[in-house]
Design a protein around this motif. Structure first.
Motif, PDB file in Angstrom:
ATOM      1  N   ALA A  36      13.100 -10.332  -7.387  1.00 61.77           N
ATOM      2  CA  ALA A  36      11.960 -10.976  -6.724  1.00 61.77           C
ATOM      3  C   ALA A  36      11.852 -10.517  -5.274  1.00 61.77           C
ATOM      4  CB  ALA A  36      12.096 -12.493  -6.793  1.00 61.77           C
ATOM      5  N   SER A  37      13.003 -10.482  -4.580  1.00 60.95           N
ATOM      6  CA  SER A  37      13.022 -10.041  -3.183  1.00 60.95           C
ATOM      7  C   SER A  37      12.524  -8.596  -3.065  1.00 60.95           C
ATOM      8  CB  SER A  37      14.429 -10.122  -2.603  1.00 60.95           C
ATOM      9  OG  SER A  37      14.888 -11.448  -2.643  1.00 60.95           O
ATOM     10  N   LEU A  38      12.988  -7.766  -3.990  1.00 59.88           N
ATOM     11  CA  LEU A  38      12.573  -6.356  -3.983  1.00 59.88           C
ATOM     12  C   LEU A  38      11.065  -6.230  -4.165  1.00 59.88           C
ATOM     13  CD1 LEU A  38      15.251  -4.337  -5.971  1.00 59.88           C
ATOM     14  CD2 LEU A  38      14.457  -3.904  -3.657  1.00 59.88           C
ATOM     15  N   GLN A  39      10.529  -7.009  -5.104  1.00 59.59           N
ATOM     16  CA  GLN A  39       9.087  -6.951  -5.358  1.00 59.59           C
ATOM     17  C   GLN A  39       8.300  -7.373  -4.127  1.00 59.59           C
ATOM     18  OE1 GLN A  39       8.936  -9.323  -8.880  1.00 59.59           O
ATOM     19  NE2 GLN A  39       9.040  -7.567 -10.262  1.00 59.59           N
ATOM     20  N   THR A  40       8.767  -8.443  -3.466  1.00 62.44           N
ATOM     21  CA  THR A  40       8.106  -8.901  -2.237  1.00 62.44           C
ATOM     22  C   THR A  40       8.150  -7.798  -1.178  1.00 62.44           C
ATOM     23  OG1 THR A  40       8.814 -11.147  -2.725  1.00 62.44           O
ATOM     24  CG2 THR A  40       8.075 -10.713  -0.492  1.00 62.44           C
ATOM     25  N   ALA A  41       9.324  -7.192  -1.029  1.00 64.32           N
ATOM     26  CA  ALA A  41       9.495  -6.125  -0.034  1.00 64.32           C
ATOM     27  C   ALA A  41       8.556  -4.956  -0.326  1.00 64.32           C
ATOM     28  CB  ALA A  41      10.944  -5.653  -0.025  1.00 64.32           C
ATOM     29  N   GLN A  42       8.467  -4.585  -1.618  1.00 66.92           N
ATOM     30  CA  GLN A  42       7.584  -3.476  -1.998  1.00 66.92           C
ATOM     31  C   GLN A  42       6.128  -3.810  -1.701  1.00 66.92           C
ATOM     32  OE1 GLN A  42       8.802  -2.977  -6.051  1.00 66.92           O
ATOM     33  NE2 GLN A  42      10.157  -1.268  -5.602  1.00 66.92           N
ATOM     34  N   ALA A  43       5.726  -5.036  -2.016  1.00 66.70           N
ATOM     35  CA  ALA A  43       4.350  -5.459  -1.755  1.00 66.70           C
ATOM     36  C   ALA A  43       4.049  -5.392  -0.258  1.00 66.70           C
ATOM     37  CB  ALA A  43       4.119  -6.870  -2.279  1.00 66.70           C
ATOM     38  N   SER A  44       4.994  -5.898   0.550  1.00 64.96           N
ATOM     39  CA  SER A  44       4.817  -5.861   2.000  1.00 64.96           C
ATOM     40  C   SER A  44       4.707  -4.425   2.493  1.00 64.96           C
ATOM     41  CB  SER A  44       5.993  -6.552   2.702  1.00 64.96           C
ATOM     42  OG  SER A  44       6.029  -7.912   2.356  1.00 64.96           O
ATOM     43  N   ALA A  45       5.556  -3.557   1.944  1.00 67.77           N
ATOM     44  CA  ALA A  45       5.555  -2.153   2.356  1.00 67.77           C
ATOM     45  C   ALA A  45       4.213  -1.499   2.040  1.00 67.77           C
ATOM     46  CB  ALA A  45       6.688  -1.392   1.672  1.00 67.77           C
ATOM     47  N   SER A  46       3.706  -1.747   0.833  1.00 66.60           N
ATOM     48  CA  SER A  46       2.435  -1.102   0.464  1.00 66.60           C
ATOM     49  C   SER A  46       1.289  -1.668   1.293  1.00 66.60           C
ATOM     50  CB  SER A  46       2.155  -1.231  -1.034  1.00 66.60           C
ATOM     51  OG  SER A  46       1.795  -2.557  -1.338  1.00 66.60           O
ATOM     52  N   GLN A  47       1.367  -2.971   1.584  1.00 69.59           N
ATOM     53  CA  GLN A  47       0.364  -3.606   2.451  1.00 69.59           C
ATOM     54  C   GLN A  47       0.385  -2.932   3.824  1.00 69.59           C
ATOM     55  OE1 GLN A  47      -0.756  -7.358   1.840  1.00 69.59           O
ATOM     56  NE2 GLN A  47      -2.386  -6.772   3.205  1.00 69.59           N
ATOM     57  N   TYR A  48       1.596  -2.724   4.348  1.00 65.78           N
ATOM     58  CA  TYR A  48       1.758  -2.077   5.657  1.00 65.78           C
ATOM     59  C   TYR A  48       1.165  -0.678   5.619  1.00 65.78           C
ATOM     60  CZ  TYR A  48       4.039   0.499   9.398  1.00 65.78           C
ATOM     61  OH  TYR A  48       4.276   1.316  10.460  1.00 65.78           O
ATOM     62  N   GLU A  49       1.497   0.076   4.560  1.00 64.02           N
ATOM     63  CA  GLU A  49       0.996   1.445   4.432  1.00 64.02           C
ATOM     64  C   GLU A  49      -0.530   1.484   4.452  1.00 64.02           C
ATOM     65  OE1 GLU A  49       2.297   4.461   4.637  1.00 64.02           O
ATOM     66  OE2 GLU A  49       4.168   3.440   5.106  1.00 64.02           O
ATOM     67  N   SER A  50      -1.157   0.607   3.635  1.00 65.42           N
ATOM     68  CA  SER A  50      -2.616   0.638   3.550  1.00 65.42           C
ATOM     69  C   SER A  50      -3.238   0.219   4.880  1.00 65.42           C
ATOM     70  CB  SER A  50      -3.128  -0.235   2.403  1.00 65.42           C
ATOM     71  OG  SER A  50      -2.862  -1.595   2.666  1.00 65.42           O
ATOM     72  N   THR A  51      -2.623  -0.780   5.528  1.00 66.66           N
ATOM     73  CA  THR A  51      -3.144  -1.218   6.828  1.00 66.66           C
ATOM     74  C   THR A  51      -3.000  -0.094   7.843  1.00 66.66           C
ATOM     75  OG1 THR A  51      -2.365  -3.441   6.297  1.00 66.66           O
ATOM     76  CG2 THR A  51      -3.025  -3.061   8.545  1.00 66.66           C
ATOM     77  N   LYS A  52      -1.860   0.595   7.804  1.00 56.04           N
ATOM     78  CA  LYS A  52      -1.606   1.682   8.749  1.00 56.04           C
ATOM     79  C   LYS A  52      -2.597   2.828   8.526  1.00 56.04           C
ATOM     80  CE  LYS A  52       2.047   4.630  10.567  1.00 56.04           C
ATOM     81  NZ  LYS A  52       1.116   5.764  10.737  1.00 56.04           N
ATOM     82  N   GLU A 142       3.077 -14.233   4.574  1.00 56.88           N
ATOM     83  CA  GLU A 142       3.597 -15.605   4.636  1.00 56.88           C
ATOM     84  C   GLU A 142       3.469 -16.299   3.280  1.00 56.88           C
ATOM     85  OE1 GLU A 142       2.808 -16.469   9.385  1.00 56.88           O
ATOM     86  OE2 GLU A 142       1.393 -17.219   7.906  1.00 56.88           O
ATOM     87  N   ARG A 143       2.352 -16.068   2.602  1.00 51.73           N
ATOM     88  CA  ARG A 143       2.152 -16.675   1.287  1.00 51.73           C
ATOM     89  C   ARG A 143       3.216 -16.190   0.305  1.00 51.73           C
ATOM     90  NH1 ARG A 143      -2.612 -14.854   0.140  1.00 51.73           N
ATOM     91  NH2 ARG A 143      -1.979 -13.505  -1.539  1.00 51.73           N
ATOM     92  N   LYS A 144       3.495 -14.886   0.353  1.00 54.12           N
ATOM     93  CA  LYS A 144       4.502 -14.319  -0.533  1.00 54.12           C
ATOM     94  C   LYS A 144       5.886 -14.894  -0.241  1.00 54.12           C
ATOM     95  CE  LYS A 144       2.394 -10.105  -2.129  1.00 54.12           C
ATOM     96  NZ  LYS A 144       1.591  -9.199  -1.354  1.00 54.12           N
ATOM     97  N   LEU A 145       6.161 -15.089   1.044  1.00 49.87           N
ATOM     98  CA  LEU A 145       7.460 -15.659   1.428  1.00 49.87           C
ATOM     99  C   LEU A 145       7.618 -17.071   0.883  1.00 49.87           C
ATOM    100  CD1 LEU A 145       8.072 -14.461   5.094  1.00 49.87           C
ATOM    101  CD2 LEU A 145       9.165 -13.661   3.014  1.00 49.87           C
ATOM    102  N   LYS A 146       6.525 -17.855   0.917  1.00 48.32           N
ATOM    103  CA  LYS A 146       6.571 -19.217   0.404  1.00 48.32           C
ATOM    104  C   LYS A 146       6.844 -19.216  -1.102  1.00 48.32           C
ATOM    105  CE  LYS A 146       3.778 -21.482   3.891  1.00 48.32           C
ATOM    106  NZ  LYS A 146       2.388 -21.783   4.250  1.00 48.32           N
ATOM    107  N   GLU A 147       6.222 -18.267  -1.788  1.00 44.68           N
ATOM    108  CA  GLU A 147       6.463 -18.157  -3.233  1.00 44.68           C
ATOM    109  C   GLU A 147       7.898 -17.728  -3.477  1.00 44.68           C
ATOM    110  OE1 GLU A 147       1.929 -16.632  -4.102  1.00 44.68           O
ATOM    111  OE2 GLU A 147       3.595 -15.339  -4.668  1.00 44.68           O
TER     112      GLU A 147
END
Length: 147
Positions: A36-52, A142-147
């Motif tokens: 679960a932690s890995l999936q959250t980290a991957q989601a955050s990373a891809s979010q960062y990439e797209s934002t960047k 933050e939403r992902k962290l709460k989940e």
């Protein structure tokens, strides 16, 4: 009494098996948590990439606008100096030419103003867009962290 010794051995083995089973359960739970932690980290990373990448293209666009503005400014500079030359040499010229020169100078200052306006508008728009993107990414994280 060798028979009783056997019974104790069996009990000890049973206890060992139970302990291993509960350990296996704990390990499974850990594995789930790690996944679960890995999936959250991957989601955050891809979010960062797209934002960047969005920011990078925005910056590139702004640079393009800036270059166009600079080119226009150079042209205005050339126009200005040639008009000033005309101005100087035609101090004795008729009033019609003087009027034309004034008109040109007015056009140039209007052009300068509009260029500045466009640049300010572009920067403001880019900043607003980037701000809302960051806010969305933060909320999502933050939403992902709460989940």
């Amino acid at each position: 009494g060798s028979g009783s010794g056997n019974g104790e051995e069996v009990e000890a083995l049973k206890k060992q098996i139970e302990a291993l089973a509960s350990e296996k359960k704990i390990l499974k739970t850990h594995a789930k948590q790690i996944t679960a932690s890995l999936q959250t980290a991957q989601a955050s990373a891809s979010q960062y990439e797209s934002t960047k990448s969005a920011l990078d293209s925005l910056t590139a666009n702004l640079d393009g606008v800036q270059k166009e503005n600079d080119a226009m400014k150079v042209q205005i500079g050339i126009l200005n100096s040639s008009l000033e030359d005309v101005h100087a040499t035609s101090a004795m010229a008729d009033s019609d030419l003087q009027l034309k020169i004034e008109e040109y100078l007015e056009e140039i200052s209007t052009l300068k103003e509009s260029i500045e306006g466009v640049r300010k508008e572009e920067k403001l728009k880019a900043a607003k867009e980037w701000g809302s993107r960051l806010k969305a990414a933060k909320e999502d994280h933050e939403r992902k962290l709460k989940e």
